[in-house]
Design an enzyme around this catalytic site. Structure first.
Site, PDB file in Angstrom:
ATOM      1  CG  HIS A 102      -1.859   1.080   1.355  1.00  0.00           C
ATOM      2  ND1 HIS A 102      -1.937   1.893   2.459  1.00  0.00           N
ATOM      3  CD2 HIS A 102      -2.823   1.506   0.510  1.00  0.00           C
ATOM      4  CE1 HIS A 102      -2.907   2.769   2.309  1.00  0.00           C
ATOM      5  NE2 HIS A 102      -3.463   2.558   1.123  1.00  0.00           N
TER       6      HIS A 102
ATOM      7  CG  ASP B 165      -2.984   6.936  -3.277  1.00  0.00           C
ATOM      8  OD1 ASP B 165      -4.095   6.387  -3.320  1.00  0.00           O
ATOM      9  OD2 ASP B 165      -2.129   6.688  -2.406  1.00  0.00           O
TER      10      ASP B 165
ATOM     11  CG  HIS C  44      -3.447   9.100   0.442  1.00  0.00           C
ATOM     12  ND1 HIS C  44      -4.094   9.857   1.401  1.00  0.00           N
ATOM     13  CD2 HIS C  44      -4.236   8.027   0.187  1.00  0.00           C
ATOM     14  CE1 HIS C  44      -5.239   9.265   1.713  1.00  0.00           C
ATOM     15  NE2 HIS C  44      -5.350   8.159   1.009  1.00  0.00           N
TER      16      HIS C  44
ATOM     17  CD  GLU D  13      -7.305   5.396  -4.267  1.00  0.00           C
ATOM     18  OE1 GLU D  13      -8.169   6.197  -3.827  1.00  0.00           O
ATOM     19  OE2 GLU D  13      -6.589   4.681  -3.531  1.00  0.00           O
TER      20      GLU D  13
END
Length: 290
Positions: free
Chosen positions: A40, A69, A82, A150
Site C-alpha cells: 500500500h 495514488d 495520497h 488509484e
C-alpha cells in the site's frame, strides 16, 4: 455480469445464515492458491509512502504488487501523492509558508519537485521527492513489479482518467502483457472507474467501496473488482461478489484494505479475498503465505 447461482447471492443477504456457508476457497487474481499481497503506497510501514524508496523497499521484500495514488498539479503534471494537500507528507509549509492550504492543484510540478517528501517519516529519508507518475511506473517496471493505480479525487481533476491512461501508454503499460497481468486501475468514484473502462476496455479496473449486493450487477458492467475496507467485510459478502462476472467475463474479485497485522490478514484470507492491500506486506505475506 450475471450471478452464477442465486444461492450465493441469497446467502450473502441472510446475515447470520451466511456464517453457515462453507469456507470459500482462497483465490488470487493471478490464479494462485493464496491472496495477493499488495504494498500500500509502496512498503509504507518502512519507507515514506508513495515515494520511489517505498517501491524499492517493497521490491527488497519480494513483493510483486505496489499500490499508489495519482493527483494532478497546477500545470497538468500527474504526481504520486495520497492527500490532495502537500502538508502532511512534505515540507511545503517551510518552503512555501504563505500558500496555505497547500493543495496539490495549486502548485506546479517544478515547485513540488523542490519539496522533501521523506523527512516527515524518518530523517534517513531526507531528500526523497514526490515522484511524477512517469518516474513511479519506471521504478515499478525496473523491479518487474505490478501496479494497482488509484485515481485520487477525480472530481478535482476533470479528464484525469484519459491523462492517466495516456501516461501509462507512453510508458509502455498498455500493451497486452501489462493490461492482462500487471496493471489494475481503481478509484472510489464509480464514474471514474466507468470512464477508464470506456476509454480503455482492456484495462482491469476496481471500485473501492462496499456496494450493496443488489447493486453489484450494475458495477459488474464496468469493473473487475470490488475492493472494500477490511472492517466492512464478511465471508457472505465476498461470496456474493464472487457470484457475479465482471467486465471481462470473469468472477468479480475482492481486494481488501488496509490490513497491517497477521490476525486481520488471516481473518480476511479466510473469507476468500483475492488480495490484501497492506502497509506491511511482509507481515501479511508471512501470515497468509501469499
Amino acid at each position: 455480469m450475471h450471478a452464477r447461482t442465486v444461492a450465493a447471492s441469497a446467502a450473502a443477504l441472510l446475515g447470520t445464515a451466511a456464517l453457515l456457508l462453507p469456507l470459500s476457497p482462497v483465490r488470487a487474481v493471478d490464479g494462485g492458491a493464496r491472496p495477493l499481497v499488495i504494498a500500500h503506497r509502496g512498503a509504507s510501514a518502512y519507507a515514506p509512502e508513495n515515494t520511489l524508496a517505498a517501491v524499492d523497499r517493497a521490491a527488497a521484500l519480494g513483493i510483486d504488487w505496489v499500490e499508489n495514488d495519482v493527483q494532478r498539479t497546477k500545470d497538468g503534471e500527474l504526481v504520486v501523492l495520497h492527500d490532495d494537500s502537500l502538508q502532511r507528507t512534505t515540507d511545503v509549509e517551510e518552503v512555501f509558508p504563505g500558500r496555505a492550504p497547500w493543495k496539490v492543484r495549486d502548485f506546479t510540478a517544478a515547485e513540488i519537485a523542490r519539496l522533501d517528501a521523506g523527512s516527515w517519516f524518518d530523517p534517513a529519508y531526507a531528500g526523497a521527492r514526490v515522484p511524477t507518475l512517469e518516474q513511479f511506473v519506471e521504478r515499478v517496471g525496473r523491479h518487474r513489479q505490478k501496479l494497482l493505480l488509484e485515481i485520487k479525487n477525480p472530481q478535482l481533476y476533470p479528464g484525469i482518467e484519459q491523462q492517466t491512461l495516456k501516461v501509462l501508454g507512453n510508458e509502455g503499460w498498455l500493451d497486452r502483457r501489462h493490461v492482462k497481468h500487471r496493471l489494475i486501475v481503481q478509484s472510489f468514484s464509480a464514474d471514474s472507474v466507468r470512464t477508464v473502462h470506456e476509454l480503455k476496455p482492456a484495462v482491469r479496473t476496481g471500485f473501492l467501496g462496499t456496494p450493496p449486493v443488489a447493486d453489484l450487477p450494475a458495477y459488474a458492467a464496468f469493473t473487475d473488482q470490488i475492493n472494500p475496507s477490511h472492517g466492512s467485510l464478511s465471508r457472505g459478502y465476498v461470496t456474493a461478489v464472487h457470484a457475479f462476472d465482471g467486465a471481462h467475463g470473469k468472477p468479480l474479485e475482492v481486494l481488501t484494505w488496509t490490513v497491517n497485522d497477521a490476525a486481520a490478514a488471516r481473518r480476511v484470507a479466510g473469507f476468500g479475498v483475492d488480495g490484501i492491500i497492506t502497509n506491511a506486506p511482509d507481515v501479511v505475506r508471512d501470515a497468509v503465505g501469499g
